[in-house]
Design a protein around this motif. Structure first.
Motif, PDB file in Angstrom:
ATOM      1  N   SER A  45       0.782  -1.203  -0.151  1.00 20.44           N
ATOM      2  CA  SER A  45      -0.325   0.058  -0.148  1.00 20.44           C
ATOM      3  C   SER A  45       1.059   1.507  -0.263  1.00 20.44           C
ATOM      4  O   SER A  45       2.168   1.099   0.331  1.00 20.44           O
ATOM      5  N   VAL A  46       0.347   2.055  -0.737  1.00 24.08           N
ATOM      6  CA  VAL A  46       1.094   4.254  -0.506  1.00 24.08           C
ATOM      7  C   VAL A  46      -0.332   4.504   0.070  1.00 24.08           C
ATOM      8  O   VAL A  46      -0.830   4.928  -0.638  1.00 24.08           O
ATOM      9  N   ASP A  47      -0.111   5.479   1.007  1.00 19.91           N
ATOM     10  CA  ASP A  47      -0.581   6.039   1.249  1.00 19.91           C
ATOM     11  C   ASP A  47      -0.665   7.910   0.504  1.00 19.91           C
ATOM     12  O   ASP A  47       0.054   7.971   0.135  1.00 19.91           O
ATOM     13  N   TYR A  48      -1.759   7.892  -0.341  1.00 23.45           N
ATOM     14  CA  TYR A  48      -2.370   9.264  -1.372  1.00 23.45           C
ATOM     15  C   TYR A  48      -0.784  10.363  -0.150  1.00 23.45           C
ATOM     16  O   TYR A  48      -0.276  10.913  -0.930  1.00 23.45           O
ATOM     17  N   GLY A  49      -1.386  10.284   1.498  1.00 25.29           N
ATOM     18  CA  GLY A  49      -0.651  11.238   1.858  1.00 25.29           C
ATOM     19  C   GLY A  49       0.771  11.787   1.667  1.00 25.29           C
ATOM     20  O   GLY A  49       1.376  12.817   1.746  1.00 25.29           O
ATOM     21  N   ARG A  50       1.400  10.303   1.255  1.00 24.22           N
ATOM     22  CA  ARG A  50       2.776  10.778   1.680  1.00 24.22           C
ATOM     23  C   ARG A  50       3.580  10.974  -0.092  1.00 24.22           C
ATOM     24  O   ARG A  50       4.325  11.129  -0.357  1.00 24.22           O
ATOM     25  N   VAL A  56      -5.403  15.924  -0.824  1.00 30.31           N
ATOM     26  CA  VAL A  56      -6.025  14.973   0.757  1.00 30.31           C
ATOM     27  C   VAL A  56      -6.811  14.559   0.086  1.00 30.31           C
ATOM     28  O   VAL A  56      -8.206  15.275   0.545  1.00 30.31           O
ATOM     29  N   SER A  57      -7.801  13.074   0.863  1.00 29.77           N
ATOM     30  CA  SER A  57      -9.395  12.563   1.074  1.00 29.77           C
ATOM     31  C   SER A  57      -9.884  13.479   2.085  1.00 29.77           C
ATOM     32  O   SER A  57      -8.850  13.210   3.258  1.00 29.77           O
ATOM     33  N   ARG A  63     -11.148   5.890   2.596  1.00 26.51           N
ATOM     34  CA  ARG A  63      -9.824   6.210   2.861  1.00 26.51           C
ATOM     35  C   ARG A  63      -8.678   6.695   1.833  1.00 26.51           C
ATOM     36  O   ARG A  63      -9.649   6.484   0.431  1.00 26.51           O
ATOM     37  N   GLY A  64      -7.705   6.847   1.373  1.00 29.92           N
ATOM     38  CA  GLY A  64      -7.210   7.327   0.908  1.00 29.92           C
ATOM     39  C   GLY A  64      -5.836   7.102   0.265  1.00 29.92           C
ATOM     40  O   GLY A  64      -5.066   6.912   1.232  1.00 29.92           O
ATOM     41  N   ARG A  65      -5.488   5.469  -0.287  1.00 29.55           N
ATOM     42  CA  ARG A  65      -4.490   5.148  -0.962  1.00 29.55           C
ATOM     43  C   ARG A  65      -3.837   4.363  -2.202  1.00 29.55           C
ATOM     44  O   ARG A  65      -5.925   3.815  -2.209  1.00 29.55           O
ATOM     45  N   GLN A  80      -8.213   2.846  -3.170  1.00 29.41           N
ATOM     46  CA  GLN A  80      -9.270   3.338  -1.817  1.00 29.41           C
ATOM     47  C   GLN A  80      -9.448   4.869  -1.334  1.00 29.41           C
ATOM     48  O   GLN A  80      -8.545   4.914  -1.004  1.00 29.41           O
TER      49      GLN A  80
END
Ligand code: HPA
Length: 277
Positions: A45-50, A56-57, A63-65, A80
């Motif tokens: 997984s890779v979080d959108y925030g990174r 940003v969701s 969820r955000g990734r 996601q």
């Protein structure tokens, strides 16, 4: 100033370094479905925030990734959670994750959303296969300089939702003993829900379901030449002569109740896709 294209390339390189670029199938898990991608195996997984340049969701239920893994025996790249125009992003920014998928090699794009039912033959909890859409968002993600490597200036929209994929999804639903509806999705900017007069108008112009997402991502994916399959989960009915107030909790709860059925269909569809798709 960095161009949109440069921003997308930077974001793509960040994701590629973490998941590689195997998946040919992309899945955007919308409201409710976002939490139930449980059948995904061997997940990275890779979080959108990174991810550099990523929005940003901000909405509950999203969820955000990115998740990369196997579903239905095939490598799949899952979004996601998604971004919405009404959160304050531009319609173009909303499509950044789709462009990342495109640059990573995704060719078949499956999406889901929550939508209000307009067709009086529908019911809460129905799953609708989107056969066409009406863009009433007031915008278009392709406005601005065209990135010719990504797609044409004036993309054809006469058959956006892949007929072969719709047929495969209908077959998958039958095999699972599940009913699916088919219809036209109309996309509005939101976030205020529709008035009764708006619902009457939307019904008159040929809409079966209404929502606040999907149109930007589908336009970008169509521009990028992807084969598109999209599902609406009908979380509430909008009947102008029998108006019922509707809130986010109800929408999320109805989407979550429907998620296992939708997930079963999507998995079966993916299993049926040719290895080369
Ligand atoms: N309108 C717009 N979007 C929605 C609705 C609705 O009634 N239900 C779920 N998403």
């Amino acid at each position: 100033m960095e161009s949109f294209k440069d921003k997308v390339i930077q974001a793509t390189e960040f994701v590629r370094a973490r998941i590689g670029d195997r998946p040919r199938i992309g899945l955007l898990a919308g409201t409710g479905l976002g939490d139930s991608v449980g059948s995904l195996e061997k997940v990275t997984s890779v979080d959108y925030g990174r991810i550099p340049n990523f929005p940003v969701s901000t909405v509950p239920g999203h969820r955000g990734r990115f998740l990369s893994g196997n579903m239905g025996g095939k490598p799949v790249l899952v979004m996601q959670g998604r971004f919405h125009y009404y959160e304050g992003y531009t319609i173009k920014e909303v499509t950044i994750p789709v462009r990342v998928m495109q640059l990573l090699g995704v060719r078949t794009f499956i999406l889901s959303n929550a939508a209000g039912g307009i067709n009086p033959l529908f019911d809460t909890g129905d799953i609708m296969l989107i056969t066409d859409h009406i863009n009433l968002t007031g915008g278009n993600p392709l406005i601005g300089p065209n990135v010719d490597e990504w797609g044409p200036r004036f993309p054809d929209m006469s058959q956006v939702y892949d007929r072969k994929l719709v047929a495969i999804a209908e077959e998958a639903a039958i095999e699972d003993g599940l009913r699916v509806q088919k219809g036209v999705y109309v996309g509005l900017p939101g976030p205020s829900l529709e008035t009764r007069a708006e619902i009457r108008f939307l019904k008159t112009i040929g809409a079966d379901a209404v929502g606040f997402s999907t149109i930007p991502e589908v336009i970008a994916a169509a521009h990028g030449g992807m084969a598109i399959l999209a599902f609406s989960v009908i979380t509430n009915m909008n009947l102008p002569d029998n108006p019922m107030p509707c809130g986010l909790e109800e929408i999320i709860a109805a989407a979550e109740r429907t998620a296992p059925r939708l997930q079963a269909i999507i998995e079966r569809v993916i299993a049926k896709l040719d290895a080369t798709d």
